[in-house]
Design an enzyme around this catalytic site. Structure first.
Site, mmCIF file in Angstrom:
data_model
loop_
_atom_site.group_PDB
_atom_site.id
_atom_site.type_symbol
_atom_site.label_atom_id
_atom_site.label_comp_id
_atom_site.label_asym_id
_atom_site.label_seq_id
_atom_site.Cartn_x
_atom_site.Cartn_y
_atom_site.Cartn_z
ATOM 1 N N CYS A 113 0.824 -1.205 0.000
ATOM 2 C CA CYS A 113 0.000 0.000 0.000
ATOM 3 C C CYS A 113 0.862 1.261 0.000
ATOM 4 O O CYS A 113 0.399 2.337 -0.386
ATOM 5 C CB CYS A 113 -0.943 0.000 1.202
ATOM 6 N N ARG A 149 4.269 1.357 -1.322
ATOM 7 C CA ARG A 149 5.350 1.387 -2.305
ATOM 8 C C ARG A 149 5.113 0.370 -3.415
ATOM 9 O O ARG A 149 4.456 -0.662 -3.208
ATOM 10 C CB ARG A 149 6.696 1.106 -1.634
ATOM 11 N N HIS A 181 19.325 -0.493 -0.192
ATOM 12 C CA HIS A 181 17.916 -0.070 -0.188
ATOM 13 C C HIS A 181 16.987 -1.256 0.062
ATOM 14 O O HIS A 181 16.086 -1.180 0.906
ATOM 15 C CB HIS A 181 17.568 0.603 -1.514
ATOM 16 N N GLN A 190 5.240 -6.243 8.851
ATOM 17 C CA GLN A 190 4.481 -6.728 7.700
ATOM 18 C C GLN A 190 5.299 -6.728 6.414
ATOM 19 O O GLN A 190 5.159 -7.611 5.574
ATOM 20 C CB GLN A 190 3.227 -5.870 7.514
ATOM 21 N N GLN A 225 5.891 -9.356 3.062
ATOM 22 C CA GLN A 225 5.631 -8.912 1.695
ATOM 23 C C GLN A 225 6.874 -9.083 0.820
ATOM 24 O O GLN A 225 6.770 -9.446 -0.353
ATOM 25 C CB GLN A 225 5.185 -7.448 1.723
ATOM 26 N N GLY A 259 -17.199 -1.582 16.287
ATOM 27 C CA GLY A 259 -16.888 -0.692 15.177
ATOM 28 C C GLY A 259 -16.473 -1.514 13.971
ATOM 29 O O GLY A 259 -16.071 -2.681 14.100
ATOM 30 N N GLY A 305 -14.723 0.239 11.102
ATOM 31 C CA GLY A 305 -13.931 1.128 10.255
ATOM 32 C C GLY A 305 -12.506 0.640 10.070
ATOM 33 O O GLY A 305 -12.170 -0.518 10.353
ATOM 34 N N LYS A 306 -11.635 1.560 9.611
ATOM 35 C CA LYS A 306 -10.248 1.216 9.310
ATOM 36 C C LYS A 306 -9.518 0.719 10.556
ATOM 37 O O LYS A 306 -8.786 -0.278 10.505
ATOM 38 C CB LYS A 306 -9.535 2.434 8.735
#
Length: 509
Positions: free
Chosen positions: A70, A72, A118, A135, A139, A208, A210-211
């Protein structure tokens, strides 16, 4: 898109280390590009294999791997460095629907050692929006898996990604870069884990949808919570979140009923007033016979009335309690990051030494193959001219030819190995790394060797290496020849005048 097994070995692990080849990383991230641009270039899971196949067909790109999250999207490639970089930029531009010049302000390019560092920093979480986040390691591992299984990662990128994952593991184990929660949702789950220990036998209610609730559910799943429940005013949104994580929905009008069942409540609605009332929690505690209830309120404004904290065996924490923990953890991670950078420097040096040694290894193998072919050809011609040689004499002559070949090869091979044995832990001094390239260029020129990537008859000269240091084997190295070998060399040099490629001339004669 399933991985095509027939293409798994399309780019072999034995990819040649060619002169002029190098590593390049091109991408954009949360620091260089707005989210709408990052969305346009992002590569989804099923599309990744096809994207790699497209990249491998681009000019100069021999191997490639794509890491898309999300925050890069970046490509690491091995190939003709200058050509590959432009190919990668053009590929990103096509995905973004932008001309190359319009994309350049938003992208970054790293080459060779900088590209290695890098990638290692990305895998470790040092380049993330949240310092040390875990995380991105998963990935990176997934990006490597797909590149390897589709055949887009060959010998160089497989070694590079293995080294990147090793650096990330070391940074976590030795530097502790991922210690402590640094996000609100993760801190809420981490606090519950610290109080209860193992969450696998606990039931959790998330209030809830939401995010923040989604992030909380993700963290709960990673911690292995036994059962999760979702309650939200909007039933469809609650059902959608529950379906995503395999949770159970509690209707909003049964919220107090859920409080009587669960061990942990994490609430993060956008309600303008508290949704957890003191009276409702008090009634729930009676039904649960005062079994402890842990409530984490990460909503602003607060979802839980402050008076709830006064109830017996109810433990209420709000966002301010978590922020103090987060700030402490961030400060600790900043200190850990300095140690992690040292680990990365060490791992970069190890990989770079391996990469340069592979260049030498290819040249050594080629030189030995060439020399042995010349030796066998001349030996065959000699034996045809002397058919009366006994088997014992033939064996003796063959053994002599092998010994002579090995002694001729010994000084240059020791020189190559010496030049590439240095393990630079910091960027090398001026033209120090050029020593190895100078030696390989000299070797190919003097022995008439061709590089695998060159057309026949076009060996590379010494262009670009005029100022490189003298080769180690030219600085007083022992020649390793005995008296008989020297006499034979004298004869050879008398019969065949020395030319820029003496061994090739001898072979022709």
């Amino acid at each position: 898109m399933p991985v095509d097994a027939s293409k798994a070995q399309r780019i072999p692990r034995s990819t040649a280390i060619t002169p002029g080849a190098g590593l390049v990383a091109v991408g954009l991230n949360h620091r260089t590009a707005p989210i709408d641009l990052r969305d346009r270039v992002a590569v989804g899971g099923d599309a990744l294999a096809g994207a790699l196949e497209d990249l491998i067909g681009r000019p100069g790109v021999h191997e490639a791997a794509v890491l898309s999250t999300c925050n890069r999207t970046e490509i690491t490639a091995w190939g003709s460095a200058a050509t590959a970089a432009e190919s990668l930029i053009a590929w990103l531009g096509e995905r973004a629907g932008l001309a190359t010049d319009g994309l350049r302000p938003h992208i970054y390019t790293h080459r060779d050692r900088d590209a290695v560092r890098h990638l290692f920093r990305v895998a470790t979480g040092l380049d993330s929006m949240i310092l040390g986040e875990a995380q991105v390691l998963g990935q990176t591992r997934e990006a490597y898996r797909v590149a390897r299984e589709t055949g887009a990662a060959g010998r160089v990128l497989c070694e590079l990604y293995d080294a990147a994952l090793r650096a990330a593991r070391r940074a976590r184990q030795e530097a502790g870069i991922a210690r402590g929660a640094v996000s609100i949702s993760f801190a809420a789950v981490e606090l519950a884990r610290q109080i209860f220990g193992d969450l696998r036998d606990k039931e959790v209610l998330v209030v809830g949808a939401g995010k923040m609730s989604r992030q909380t559910m993700d963290n709960l799943r990673e911690q292995g919570a036994r059962a999760c429940f979702v309650a939200n005013r909007s039933l469809p949104r609650a059902e959608q979140l529950a379906a995503e994580f395999g949770a159970t929905v509690y209707p909003w009008d049964r919220l107090n009923e859920a409080l009587g069942r669960v061990d942990i409540v994490i609430t993060s609605t956008t309600a303008p007033e508290p949704v957890l009332k003191t009276t409702g929690v008090q009634a729930a505690m009676k039904r649960r016979r005062n079994r402890p209830l842990f409530i984490v309120d990460i909503a602003v404004p607060r979802d839980a009335e402050p008076q709830i904290a006064e109830l017996y065996n109810v433990f209420l924490f709000n966002i301010d309690d978590l922020k103090a923990v987060i700030e402490e953890n961030i400060a600790r991670r900043m200190k850990d990051a300095a140690f992690a950078e040292e680990i990365i420097t060490d791992e970069v040096a190890k990989f770079w030494t391996w990469l340069r040694s592979m260049e030498a290894s290819d040249a050594i193998v080629q030189l030995r193959q060439w020399a042995d072919a010349q030796r066998a050809s001349e030996l065959d011609r000699l034996i045809r001219k002397a058919p009366d040689l006994t088997p014992a004499h033939r064996d003796a002559v063959e053994e002599f030819s092998r010994r002579l070949m090995n002694k001729f090869l010994d000084p240059p091979l020791r020189g190559i190995k010496s030049a590439y044995r240095i393990n630079w832990t910091t960027p090398p001094p001026a033209h120090a790394e050029g020593t190895g390239a100078w030696i390989l260029g000299s070797l190919r020129h003097l022995f008439g060797l061709e590089h695998p990537s060159e057309p026949p008859g076009e060996s590379r000269g010494l262009a670009g290496h005029e100022d490189a240091p003298a080769p180690p084997f030219a600085q007083g190295a022992e020649d390793g020849l005995d008296e008989l070998d020297r006499r034979l060399c004298d004869i050879l040099q008398t019969d065949f005048p020395l030319v820029p490629q003496p061994f090739a001339a001898i072979s022709r004669e």
